[in-house]
Design an enzyme around this catalytic site. Structure first.
Site, PDB file in Angstrom:
ATOM      1  N   GLU A  31       0.782  -1.057  -0.098  1.00 19.12           N
ATOM      2  CA  GLU A  31      -0.090   0.063  -0.024  1.00 19.12           C
ATOM      3  C   GLU A  31       0.720   1.418  -0.008  1.00 19.12           C
ATOM      4  OE1 GLU A  31      -3.254  -0.354   2.862  1.00 19.12           O
ATOM      5  OE2 GLU A  31      -3.256   1.902   3.183  1.00 19.12           O
TER       6      GLU A  31
ATOM      7  N   ASP B  88       0.325   5.236   0.775  1.00 21.64           N
ATOM      8  CA  ASP B  88      -0.717   6.056   1.342  1.00 21.64           C
ATOM      9  C   ASP B  88      -0.642   7.543   1.220  1.00 21.64           C
ATOM     10  OD1 ASP B  88      -2.473   4.076   1.966  1.00 21.64           O
ATOM     11  OD2 ASP B  88      -1.545   4.009   4.039  1.00 21.64           O
TER      12      ASP B  88
ATOM     13  N   GLU C 255      -2.847  10.535   3.074  1.00 21.64           N
ATOM     14  CA  GLU C 255      -3.999  10.925   3.957  1.00 21.64           C
ATOM     15  C   GLU C 255      -3.845  12.406   4.463  1.00 21.64           C
ATOM     16  OE1 GLU C 255      -5.611   6.799   5.431  1.00 21.64           O
ATOM     17  OE2 GLU C 255      -4.125   7.648   6.939  1.00 21.64           O
TER      18      GLU C 255
END
Ligand SMILES: *[C@@H]1O[C@H](CO)[C@@H](O)[C@H](O)[C@H]1NC(C)=O
Ligand SMILES: *[C@@H]1O[C@H](CO)[C@@H](O)[C@H](O)[C@H]1NC(C)=O
Ligand SMILES: *[C@@H]1O[C@H](CO)[C@@H](O)[C@H](O)[C@H]1NC(C)=O
Length: 298
Positions: A114, A116, A118
């Site tokens: 993953e 990411d 955010e």
């Protein structure tokens, strides 16, 4: 009478300014470098929140909404194994404390990979945090956090993930902020064999997002909205066990792109001035010494 002449000259100028804007819009549209992004409608499915994810302007614009009942999210129809993904985001304005807007790549399964991005909201006027992480073979815990050098709610800004066999590079408006290099030869797992999909979502995380959970979501401000546009995937599509790039991948500049000295300097500028958390500097968390990749990714 005076008011009527004010009215007419105003509307004349309004017309003029509209006319100028239309001309500007067209001159933008015809510039080849500014080709419109992909159609969200065609490229994504809504996986969460029903009507809270909306495709507008013929699929050129996406808005995600969060209310007390639910957030919302989309996932790409295609899976990719390496790519350069660009997306423009305009984050939840005003009091966005407790909200988290995400844009990330992820594979499936328990040993998933993953990448990411955010965006942790904040009280009006207080800075958002851009939280980044990299999971390899199901293991994350590689957080780096940044403030931004602009107000991410005032306009759209471009956030990019470059993921090729050499490294993962996170960019904000073309400035690299983070690099995670392929150090598989040194025994550090690297995402290079699990295809990933692109996700975007807006959700509530008031228990940790803003000042570590001290500031809760103000639901009187709901629904919260974040907007997305200009999605571009310069990427190798993975389907039926094969990459769409075939053996041509080496001809694509992004596939072998690394940080040159100019970008290295930009990276260090961003990290020096805007990085507010780095797991590789968190001695309380790693009293026995930092994870092995820490010496490689600086
Ligand atoms: C919110 O603002 C406070 C005060 O400036 C700051 O400490 C914090 O890092 C900001 N961001 C988040 C997501 O908490
Ligand atoms: C968010 O979008 C909804 C419609 O999708 C709209 O009714 C609402 O006013 C928007 N909220 C804000 C704060 O802009
Ligand atoms: C590779 O490139 C050649 C010439 O540019 C093209 O004809 C061929 O379709 C490409 N193959 C793949 C798998 O993309």
């Amino acid at each position: 009478m005076a008011s009527s002449s004010t009215c007419c000259s105003n509307s004349y100028y309004t017309f003029l300014s509209l006319f100028v804007r239309v001309i500007l819009l067209f001159s933008c549209l015809v510039k080849p470098g500014l080709a419109a992004g992909s159609n969200f409608n065609q490229e994504f499915d809504v996986y969460w929140g029903d009507g809270r994810a909306k495709y507008l302007n013929n699929g050129q614009l996406l808005t995600l909404t969060l209310d007390k009942t639910s957030g919302s999210g989309i996932v790409s129809k295609k899976e990719y194994l390496f790519g350069r993904i660009d997306m423009q985001l305009k984050l939840v304005p005003g009091n966005s404390a407790g909200t988290v807007t995400t844009y990330y790549l992820s594979s499936q399964g328990s040993n998933h990979d993953e990448i990411d991005l955010e965006f942790l909201g904040n009280l009006s006027g207080d800075p958002y945090i851009l939280h980044t992480n990299v999971y390899t073979q199901g293991q994350g815990g590689r957080e780096q956090q940044f403030y931004l050098w602009f107000d991410p709610t005032a306009n759209f800004h471009t956030y990019s993930i470059l993921w090729n066999p050499l490294s993962i590079i996170f960019y904000v408006d073309g400035t690299p902020i983070r690099v995670f290099r392929n150090s598989a030869s040194k025994g550090i797992p690297y995402p290079n064999n699990q295809p990933m999909k692109v996700y975007a979502s807006l959700w509530d995380a008031e228990d940790w997002a803003t000042r570590g959970g001290l500031v809760k979501t103000d639901w009187s401000q709901a629904p919260f909205n974040a907007s997305f546009r200009n999605y571009k995937a310069n990427a190798c599509v993975w389907a039926n066990g094969k990459s769409s790039c075939g053996t041509n991948s080496t001809k694509m500049p992004w596939f072998s792109q690394e940080l040159d000295s100019t970008s290295e300097a930009r990276l260090h500028w961003a990290q020096k001035n805007y990085m507010i958390y780095n797991y590789c500097a968190d001695t309380r968390r790693f009293p026995q010494g930092f994870p092995p990749e820490c010496t490689i990714n600086t």
